[in-house]
Design a protein around this motif. Structure first.
Motif, PDB file in Angstrom:
ATOM      1  N   THR A  46      37.696  63.808 -13.439  1.00  0.00           N
ATOM      2  CA  THR A  46      37.845  64.647 -14.682  1.00  0.00           C
ATOM      3  C   THR A  46      39.245  64.195 -15.644  1.00  0.00           C
ATOM      4  O   THR A  46      39.297  63.509 -16.838  1.00  0.00           O
ATOM      5  N   ARG A  65      29.717  72.090 -13.523  1.00  0.00           N
ATOM      6  CA  ARG A  65      29.374  70.587 -13.181  1.00  0.00           C
ATOM      7  C   ARG A  65      28.645  69.683 -13.811  1.00  0.00           C
ATOM      8  O   ARG A  65      28.665  68.842 -13.657  1.00  0.00           O
ATOM      9  N   ILE A  92      30.883  68.344 -16.867  1.00  0.00           N
ATOM     10  CA  ILE A  92      31.726  67.523 -15.732  1.00  0.00           C
ATOM     11  C   ILE A  92      31.256  65.852 -16.185  1.00  0.00           C
ATOM     12  O   ILE A  92      31.572  64.901 -16.420  1.00  0.00           O
ATOM     13  N   GLN A  93      29.946  66.381 -15.317  1.00  0.00           N
ATOM     14  CA  GLN A  93      29.194  64.856 -15.500  1.00  0.00           C
ATOM     15  C   GLN A  93      28.995  64.641 -16.322  1.00  0.00           C
ATOM     16  O   GLN A  93      29.028  62.799 -16.394  1.00  0.00           O
ATOM     17  N   LEU A 107      30.593  64.208 -19.628  1.00  0.00           N
ATOM     18  CA  LEU A 107      32.285  64.204 -19.606  1.00  0.00           C
ATOM     19  C   LEU A 107      33.188  62.568 -18.747  1.00  0.00           C
ATOM     20  O   LEU A 107      33.169  62.309 -19.002  1.00  0.00           O
ATOM     21  N   LEU A 108      32.297  62.662 -17.078  1.00  0.00           N
ATOM     22  CA  LEU A 108      32.375  61.178 -16.215  1.00  0.00           C
ATOM     23  C   LEU A 108      31.633  60.392 -16.598  1.00  0.00           C
ATOM     24  O   LEU A 108      31.764  58.980 -16.739  1.00  0.00           O
ATOM     25  N   VAL A 111      39.612  61.116 -17.061  1.00  0.00           N
ATOM     26  CA  VAL A 111      38.641  60.801 -18.932  1.00  0.00           C
ATOM     27  C   VAL A 111      39.144  61.617 -19.899  1.00  0.00           C
ATOM     28  O   VAL A 111      39.279  60.671 -20.399  1.00  0.00           O
TER      29      VAL A 111
END
Lengths: 304, 351, 268
Positions: free
Chosen positions: A36, C97, C100-101, C103-104, A39
């Protein structure tokens, strides 16, 4: 994303004895934090920085002067040249995407419903291989084919047709883009069709529907979300394409991505280059989300 | 409503036959069950009749008309899929209306006929629901209504009950039979469950490895299995290999000789006898008596299964009512017993 | 129309479309063996000369080496960061969660040229602050390529984890293994095919990247793709075709290898 559909798993989450009283950070944070942060630092941070730059003022010779101005955006929307660049980018992308959809669907359908398992695997690899041969190599190949003395003209010359000027035309760019995007479309549609129970088509047929009716009434409505995903993917990729417009579009054919590069790296006009990049992102985002919403509305009723 | 005739149907996948020369004649209004283990070709046969799989060789006739090369949408057959295949994006009513729309039936007629079809399966009140909002049994009924509303010549059902729980399965079984008889529609029903096939079919066709192993009325198949495979599939647990040794004698592998009707057979056979037909400690005058010892006793509620072993090493399973069903007290393991049976209690089947 | 004729129509269309998709590939391989001095059709003869020349050309040879180096580092970065992150995304529920997913996976969505430009500007800004050379340096390229490979790794590894029942991990724990032991002794071996596929695929994705790298290359630190494009802007001859053929060969081998481990079509 595949990950989101997994059931909540109790594995590895057995509460540690000392967790009883207080609140502890779940181990998931430790696992996901490095990625995280990476990124955030390598993508989100720079994007924010670039957005800030897009509000700066460009002074020739001095590069960039700190400011809070919308002048760069105003320049884009005030200049018919850039509007034309955007217009070209949008229509070329839309046309290429549409062609991909039309050409890709039969292939995906063939792969899923008709090819034997062995052939399906081989054909999928043959679809993915050109996808991964890289834009530079693929574009070079199209230059070989479409050039004035290229393969295409050589072949039609044999039949007795006089050479056609293809290089440095929008047609050539569309051909190049379609060949970049078609594999993406085929692979996406393939996975969508894979998820549609073949029995539904058999059921429609047994109830008297011909093949086209079955496609229209049963397959299409069910595949719509996936078709949209494939279409959007192709559209985004083609909006941002660099090599095909530069190399087979020629110096007088302008699309957005090469223009961003030109402003940032060649003209060194960062504020305007940054503004261009954000316009490109925003237009892509607006067009794709509105398409998404449009389809979602029809699809929500039975999908949830 | 029509009779269905299969003439030497063959389906080969790259030279491997999945269905190997099947001929079958199904009378008008008859309900035929294609029964067999998975991979025996029963579903392939059904799908060929429905037109979903091209036939490699042979002909399919429906009411005298050759449909072998017709696409499914020109065959006018109702098909019930194992997973029902209800269109998830259409309501129950729209699902049932689909086939009528394909036949260009007028709007008013569609509404009327959909109502009748849903009434027949007692689901008219759920017409606006989406398939996923229904229970498995309800989905099955909708699938049935959808297949029947087009007034098909033939109804084809592929394992229609396999996704339902035991109680519902029983209920649906009776319902399918009721509707089938009410409409008098020729029906072909694929199942791997012998109980299902026996309880609703007029004729049971037992298949094995792409061929018909045996066909006949349910009682015929159940009581007179013609092969080792048929006996085993019909639930005969005692299959004792041996050899015919005279006009009414059969020598078991362990050496014991038993008295059975041989009916002109010779050579290696197996003696097939159901556990219920073996008597434990019955009358001493029985034609065949073997002494044995209880090895395992399995309590199954209404019955107790005793696995017994003779001194010659022969293992047999005998079934007795349990005390819950008014039977005698259970026998302990290790207890010596006498196992007896009448000559006509079992049959000889070729190996 | 019968079943068979519909199938034929689809087969015919598919053949035409596949021919179109494969045409550039075939053309470029063919042309790489032409002995014509100036690229034209038909061939006057066939030769291997262009392969020798391509390797003799500094920009291609160095570009190839830089690309391999960069791709290997990108694979390491994406695995080191991506495997634990995938584990978190699949095996845990935690607040944020989904965010973040998203974002990743976002490096896949942000246009390469936009992300590349932004990273370039950020590097220059850092250079001014730290008085260090970053843009046009190898580490700069490594970071950019790690970012390109990360979402693909996460996709393939999460797919592998989703396909693995958590009961294996529960079994290991019930037998006394701690979390870390469980991961290395049970989870990792089971999802190994997914990880191998992710590594190979990440390598390819990084190797062929053009848009994101274009800002970040410097003199002597140019990737093969950029070298190809700059060459193509002024020349078109069989040298490029020879380079392209080698690249197609390498990628083809990696692709077939990774497909043995995991169905690649799942990555898209």
């Amino acid at each position: 994303m595949t990950g989101s559909s997994s059931p909540p798993s109790p594995a590895l989450t057995l509460p540690a004895p000392r967790a009883r009283g207080g609140w502890r950070l779940p181990p998931a944070f430790g696992l996901a934090t490095p990625a995280t942060l990476f990124v955030l630092i390598a993508l989100i941070g720079p994007l924010l920085l670039m957005f800030r730059y897009s509000l700066n003022r460009f002074v020739p010779g001095q590069m960039m002067v700190e400011a809070l101005t919308l002048a760069n955006y105003a320049k884009f929307f005030g200049d018919s040249f850039y509007q034309e660049v955007l217009g070209t980018t949008v229509w070329v992308s839309a046309l290429s995407t549409l062609l991909c959809l039309v050409a890709g669907f039969p292939v995906a359908y063939f792969l899923v419903r008709q090819a034997s398992p062995v052939w399906k695997g081989r054909l999928l690899l043959l679809v993915i291989l050109p996808l991964l041969m890289g834009n530079a190599v693929r574009t070079a190949a199209w230059m070989v084919i479409l050039g004035d003395k290229g393969l295409f003209n050589a072949v039609i010359g044999v039949i007795g047709i006089s050479p056609v000027k293809l290089m440095y035309t929008p047609t050539a760019v569309v051909i190049g883009l379609v060949s970049v995007l078609l594999p993406f479309m085929i692979v996406t549609l393939q996975s969508v069709l894979e998820g549609i129970d073949a029995n539904l088509e058999s059921a429609a047929a047994s109830l008297g529907a011909g093949h086209l009716t079955t496609l229209w009434r049963v397959v299409l409505p069910l595949a719509l979300p996936g078709i949209l995903a494939g279409t959007l993917l192709c559209f985004i990729l083609s909006m941002n394409a660099y090599a095909p417009p530069v190399l087979i579009g020629g110096p007088s054919f302008h699309m957005m991505a090469p223009t961003v590069y030109q402003q940032v790296a060649k003209a060194m006009n960062w504020p305007f280059g940054a503004a261009l990049a954000f316009v490109l992102m925003a237009v892509t985002l607006v067009l794709t989300t509105s398409a998404n919403i449009l389809v979602q509305r029809r699809y929500r009723r039975w999908s949830e | 409503m029509s009779e269905v005739v299969l003439q030497s149907i063959v389906k080969r996948y790259e030279a491997v036959p999945a269905v190997d020369n099947i001929s079958l004649s199904i009378g008008e209004g008859e309900l035929v069950a294609l029964l067999g283990p998975s991979g025996c070709g029963k579903t392939t046969t059904l799908r060929m009749i429905g037109g979903f799989i091209p036939v490699t060789e042979g002909r399919i006739l429906v009411g005298g008309r050759d449909v072998t090369h017709l696409p499914p949408n020109k065959r006018n057959m109702g098909f019930g899929f194992q997973n029902y295949a209800l269109f998830p994006h259409m309501s129950v009513g729209e699902n049932v209306a689909f086939g009528l729309q394909m036949r260009k039936v007028s709007r008013a007629d569609i509404a009327r006929r959909v109502k009748i079809a849903l009434d027949r399966v007692k689901l008219a009140h759920l017409s606006d629901r989406l398939p996923k909002q229904l229970s498995g049994g309800q989905q099955q009924r909708v699938a049935l209504a959808r297949a029947l509303v087009i007034e098909p010549d033939v109804l084809l059902l592929d394992e229609p009950l396999s996704n339902l729980d035991a109680q519902l399965r029983n209920e649906m079984k009776l319902e399918i039979r009721r509707i089938q008889q009410q409409l008098g529609i020729t029906t072909i029903f694929v199942t791997h469950d012998q109980d299902e096939a026996l309880s609703i079919a007029d004729t049971v066709v037992l298949m094995r490895a792409g061929r018909i192993e045996q066909q006949g009325a349910p009682d015929d198949l159940f009581e007179r299995p013609a092969s080792h495979f048929a006996a085993e599939f019909m639930g005969v647990t005692n299959l004792l290999p041996g050899e015919v040794a005279g006009s009414d004698r059969f020598r078991l592998k362990g050496g014991d000789t038993i008295l059975v009707p041989v009916a002109g057979r010779a050579g290696p056979h197996a003696f097939a006898i159901r556990p219920e037909r073996l008597e434990i400690d019955g009358e001493a005058s029985a034609a065949n008596t073997l002494s044995a010892e209880v090895e395992i006793a399995t309590y199954r509620g209404l019955v107790i299964d005793y696995r017994v072993k003779t001194p010659s090493g022969l293992c047999l399973t005998a079934r007795r009512p349990s005390p819950a069903a008014g039977g005698p007290a259970p026998l302990p393991v290790g207890r010596p017993v006498r196992v007896s049976f009448a000559p006509e209690a079992g049959t000889l089947v070729p190996m | 129309m019968g079943l068979v004729s519909i199938n034929r129509i689809y087969a015919a269309i598919s053949a035409v479309v596949m021919a179109f998709v494969l045409l550039p590939l075939v053309a470029v391989v063919w042309v790489s063996f032409f002995s014509n001095r100036i690229l034209s059709f038909p061939a006057t003869g066939y030769t291997f000369d262009w392969y020798v020349r391509a390797w003799a050309q500094d920009s291609f040879r160095n570009g190839f080496i830089t690309s391999v180096e960069t791709a290997l580092v990108a694979v390491v970065i994406s695995l080191v960061l991506g495997v634990p992150a995938s584990l978190a995304l699949v095996r845990y529920r935690f607040p944020g969660r989904d965010a973040i997913q998203t974002l990743l996976l976002s490096p896949m969505v942000v246009p390469g040229i936009v992300g590349g430009a932004a990273l370039f500007m950020a590097f220059i800004e850092l250079e001014i602050i730290l008085d260090m050379d970053i843009s046009g340096s190898l580490p700069g390229l490594f970071i950019a390529h790690g970012l390109i490979a990360l979402p693909w790794t996460i996709r393939l590894v999460t797919a592998a984890l989703v396909g693995m029942s958590p009961s294996y991990e529960e079994a290991a724990q019930s037998l006394g293994a701690g979390r870390i032991t469980t991961f290395f002794r049970v989870t990792l071996p089971i999802i190994k095919p997914g990880i191998v596929a992710a590594a190979l695929f990440s390598f390819v994705i990084s190797f062929i990247d053009l848009e994101k790298s274009i800002f970040l290359v410097g003199p002597g630190r140019t990737t093969l793709q950029i070298a190809l494009v700059s060459y193509l802007e002024w020349n078109l001859d069989s040298t490029v075709a020879a380079v392209a053929t080698v690249q197609i060969l390498i990628i083809g081998v990696l692709l077939v290898a990774s497909d043995r481990y995991a169905k690649l079509s799942r990555a898209f």
